[in-house]
Design a protein around this motif. Structure first.
Motif, PDB file in Angstrom:
ATOM      1  N   TYR A   1       0.805  -1.202   0.000  1.00  0.00           N
ATOM      2  CA  TYR A   1       0.000   0.000   0.000  1.00  0.00           C
ATOM      3  C   TYR A   1       0.850   1.268   0.000  1.00  0.00           C
TER       4      TYR A   1
ATOM      5  N   SER B   1      -5.065  -1.395   4.280  1.00  0.00           N
ATOM      6  CA  SER B   1      -5.087  -0.133   3.560  1.00  0.00           C
ATOM      7  C   SER B   1      -4.290   0.863   4.384  1.00  0.00           C
ATOM      8  N   SER B   2      -4.221   2.110   3.934  1.00  0.00           N
ATOM      9  CA  SER B   2      -3.489   3.135   4.681  1.00  0.00           C
ATOM     10  C   SER B   2      -4.266   4.439   4.635  1.00  0.00           C
TER      11      SER B   2
ATOM     12  N   THR C   1      -0.954   2.537   8.683  1.00  0.00           N
ATOM     13  CA  THR C   1      -1.452   1.386   7.935  1.00  0.00           C
ATOM     14  C   THR C   1      -1.687   0.205   8.865  1.00  0.00           C
TER      15      THR C   1
END
Length: 312
Positions: free
Chosen positions: A173, A293-294, A289
């Motif tokens: 990510y 996801s971040s 994160t």
């Protein structure tokens, strides 16, 4: 309304004219009125019916509209079903449960799209088509479905959500985020208008215009972290960096969207940065994160909070 309607327990007999006009006789052929109440002041009919065959939400809505039009009052139907439930619920069972959630908790019903419901004794398992179990649980989705099962099917159950199992290689990510930012910058630069050299030179020779200093609180929404209560909590809990004690069940970042409301997240901080703004305030940003996801977070702390944040 027919004064003898309550003596005709069959729904089709009580509202024969409406049923024939709407062609709902076959659908409600095994439906019976168990309670009927007319609220004269509110001009509203409330009716409980007991169904012994499949009835879908759209049929119930059609009947409500027909009764509303026919009697010029608002009609509300509360169905109940005397129907044996299979281990794998039928589609119309699932449609009724989804309709119930959409009425009670419209903001979370989209998380249930594509889900399949299976029943084992007093346990209703909801196999999701996504990874939103944490959000559904924290938003009361389980309790909402338990209430629906009790009212619609007279079944007391405990609901559990099962996330869709992810397959494939893990996604980087951080790299994905950097590539997206690079593409955005490239698009902005490509769309900038060409600069006239003579106009640029004249702009540089022109005297700069005075700027009105911005108010220190202009445009910022601050987390209420100051005060004796917050300071006392920080003394008791050294893990608090900013604000007060966080309560609630964390959710995965890839489950968060614009309809999630206030949520709790946890993860690893990738990088942090701070810079001073023209109004004298300090902006602190950091990327976090949980490897699903971040997110990029922003803080506008005061001087006392800033020193504590930088220390941590």
């Amino acid at each position: 309304m027919d004064k003898d309607v309550l003596k005709k327990s069959s729904l089709c007999e009580a509202f024969k004219g409406v049923m024939e006009k709407e062609q709902l006789g076959d659908v409600f052929s095994r439906a019976f009125i168990t309670n009927l109440c007319y609220h004269k002041n509110d001009k509203k009919i409330e009716m409980d019916i007991e169904c012994h065959s499949a009835v879908k939400p759209n049929h119930l809505e059609q009947l409500e509209r027909a009764l509303t039009t026919y009697f010029s009052v608002k009609a509300h139907i509360r169905p109940g079903f005397k129907h044996a439930l299979k281990e794998q619920l039928d589609n119309w069972h699932e449609e009724l449960l989804m309709d119930w959630v959409s009425r009670k908790k419209e903001h979370i019903v989209h998380f249930l799209e594509g889900a399949r419901f299976s029943l084992s004794g007093r346990h209703l398992k909801v196999n999701l088509a996504n990874q939103s179990s944490a959000i559904l649980t924290s938003a009361g989705g389980g309790r909402c479905l338990e209430e629906a099962m009790q009212v619609l099917f007279d079944r007391e159950v405990k609901v559990s959500f099962v996330d869709l199992e992810l397959t494939g290689e893990p996604v980087d990510y951080i790299m994905e985020k950097q590539e997206a930012e690079a593409r955005l910058v490239a698009e902005v630069m490509a769309n900038l208008p060409e600069i006239d050299p003579q106009r640029s030179q004249s702009s540089q020779n022109a005297a700069p215009k005075a700027q009105k200093p911005a108010s220190s609180d202009n445009g910022f929404v601050r987390y209420k972290s100051s005060g004796k209560a917050a300071a006392k909590e920080r003394e008791q809990n050294p893990n608090i960096i900013f604000g007060r004690t966080i309560k609630g069940q964390p959710v995965k970042m890839n489950q968060v969207d614009t309809n999630s409301g206030a949520v709790v997240i946890e993860g690893q901080i990738l990088k942090s940065d701070k810079r001073e703004l023209k109004n004298g305030r300090t902006l602190v940003t950091f990327d976090i994160t949980d490897f699903s996801s971040s997110l990029t977070c922003k803080l506008f702390p005061n001087e006392d909070e800033l020193s504590l944040i930088l220390e941590k």
